[in-house]
Scaffold this active site. Structure first.
Site, short mmCIF file in Angstrom:
data_model
loop_
_atom_site.label_atom_id
_atom_site.label_comp_id
_atom_site.label_asym_id
_atom_site.label_seq_id
_atom_site.Cartn_x
_atom_site.Cartn_y
_atom_site.Cartn_z
N SER A 243 0.86 -1.18 0.00
CA SER A 243 0.00 0.00 0.00
C SER A 243 0.90 1.24 0.00
CB SER A 243 -0.89 0.01 1.25
OG SER A 243 -0.08 0.27 2.38
N LYS A 244 0.25 2.40 0.03
CA LYS A 244 1.00 3.66 -0.03
C LYS A 244 2.02 3.76 1.12
CE LYS A 244 -2.01 6.60 -2.69
NZ LYS A 244 -3.44 6.63 -2.45
N ARG A 245 1.71 3.10 2.22
CA ARG A 245 2.64 3.11 3.37
C ARG A 245 4.03 2.65 2.95
NH1 ARG A 245 2.33 -0.69 6.89
NH2 ARG A 245 0.88 -1.96 5.69
#
Ligand code: GLU
Length: 473
Positions: A243-245
């Site tokens: 994910s963007k994390r």
């Protein structure tokens, strides 16, 4: 394979194309090209509140950048779900007429309360089947539900995961058309796949749980069920779903960073698929070797270091002309003047591609070709701007002014001679020149740099450096 292969990539335009979606698109594309089949782009935009034209344009741009061309799809009409509502309506009506779907008038509040109660008991909510035999008349506002078998199993023969069994007792009569007349997601997917004659559904693992529902819908419609291949998710380094994390995940972000599409395609193909221990694949090799059998059933970890390594590999493979061309927008973005001479620019990229993994890096590594260095690297200055630097620079200026030809080999000969004459190491003169010309103590081979900058600029920069050392600038 008997029937011609027809596969589709079916993004929901509710965001940019991320690496997971791009890999799904790539696997579909490769499978189609491998089997001389048809690759279809279908836009799943029934969720009108979250779908936008901007995201459609962005997904199209990302697919084009990756070179994943589709044989059927937008801008031709009929490949966006919002353009296909009549088709869904006709199929729903047929299911209703044949007794395979039924009208349901259970109030949403009542269903919601049941859902909450089930949740509280730690169970998944399943519709009770209250309206199944209620024969609700057509003029009462109603939803349509698919009538599922009450017992038995649906077996998915997944081409990646093997046999996956779903008990019908775990499924319920799901809604195919809502009370407001809008068709639901799973229903649209089935009707689309049926009417587009899709032979292989290749998609993310996150859709595996939808598959038994969809298979039962194919059967209700009386159509053959396609083959399924559910690709495992892409994971971050911590093995949670990417994910963007975990950093940039949008394909266009990698384009902006200046990766070559060849590197991205090579990287994505190897993300979960293998062909022996081969790592480097051209597009042609991928088309030649791609198969579903060698997609692993475990999640693949996104490894940026490997992507960067491939980025550099493909830079080194590219002809100068292509690199020069692709570098231009990155020069513009950095506010650097784009040289009119493309051939010269090509020679510049030749000196930079050994170290660059992306075009952004290429611009950073080679900014001095396009603008005078803004200053000198401090550490390099401390080391090489010794008192002897002043007379050495002065001598270099004198000799370089007259030296012919102003080309790498001839320049090296000059420097070697000069080093011997002064009793110093070649590297001392070379480093001094390097800092003066580039501002840094690391650069492509300095005689190439000097030759590419040309006599005039080389002398000007050496003169400037001398003035700085003499405290005159
Ligand atoms: N629209 C779905 C998605 O973007 C794909 C559905 C499918 O491939 O069946 O995840």
């Amino acid at each position: 394979m008997a029937e011609p292969v027809r596969v589709r990539f079916a993004p929901s335009p509710t965001g940019h194309l991320h690496v997971g979606g791009a890999r799904t698109a790539l696997f579909n594309w490769l499978f189609a090209r491998r089997h001389r089949g048809v690759f279809i782009l279908r836009v799943e935009d029934t969720d009108r509140s979250r779908s936008t034209e901007e995201f459609i344009a962005s997904i199209v741009e990302a697919l084009r950048w990756l070179g994943l061309d589709w044989d059927e799809g937008p801008p031709a009409a009929g490949y966006r779900q919002t353009e296909r509502l009549e088709i869904y309506r006709a199929h729903a009506e047929r299911l209703l007429a044949e007794g395979r779907a039924y009208r349901c008038v259970c109030p949403p509040e009542e269903l919601e309360a049941q859902r909450k109660a089930a949740q509280a008991r730690g169970e998944t909510f399943r519709y009770s089947g209250k309206c199944r035999e209620a024969h609700v008349p057509a003029d009462v506002p109603h939803a349509l539900r698919l009538k599922l078998p009450l017992s038995g199993q649906t077996v998915v023969q997944d081409l990646i995961h093997g046999t996956v069994v779903f008990e019908h007792g775990q499924l319920d009569d799901w809604i195919i058309v809502r009370t407001d007349g809008s068709p639901t997601y799973n229903f649209c997917v089935v009707v689309d796949d049926v009417t587009m004659k899709i032979t292989h559904v290749i998609r993310g693992n996150d859709h595996l749980s939808n598959t038994p529902k969809q298979i039962l819908c194919y059967q209700a419609l009386g159509y053959p069920v396609p083959a399924f291949a559910h690709i495992p998710m892409i994971l971050g380094a911590d093995r949670s779903r990417l994910s963007k994390r975990h950093g940039a995940t949008s394909v266009l972000a990698f384009k902006e960073e200046g990766f070559l599409p060849e590197a991205m395609v090579n990287y994505l193909a190897r993300l979960g698929w293998s062909h022996g221990d081969q790592e480097i694949f051209s597009r042609e090799e991928l088309v030649q070797h791609f198969d579903l059998a060698h997609i692993g059933s475990a999640g693949a970890v996104f490894d940026r270091v490997k992507l960067e390594w491939l980025g550099n590999h493909w830079m080194k493979q590219m002809p100068a002309e292509r690199l020069a061309n692709d570098l231009v927008p990155f020069l513009q973005r950095a506010g650097l003047a784009v040289p009119a001479d493309r051939q010269w620019l090509g020679r510049v990229t030749e000196t930079l591609k050994e170290r660059a993994r992306t075009f952004v890096e290429m611009v950073e590594l080679g900014a001095f070709y396009f603008a005078d260095p803004a200053g000198y690297d401090r550490e390099a200055g401390v080391k090489f701007f010794t008192p002897e630097a002043v007379p050495r620079l002065a001598l270099l200026l004198k000799r370089l002014a007259a030296h012919e030809p102003f080309e790498p080999e001839a320049l090296e000969t000059l420097y070697r001679g000069l080093a011997a004459e002064l009793g110093v190491k070649l590297v001392d003169l070379a480093q001094l020149t390097r800092i003066a010309l580039t501002g840094r103590d690391a650069s492509p081979p300095i005689f190439q740099v000097a030759a590419l900058l040309g006599r005039e600029k080389t002398l000007a920069r050496l003169r400037k450096c001398l003035a700085v050392l003499e405290g005159k600038a």
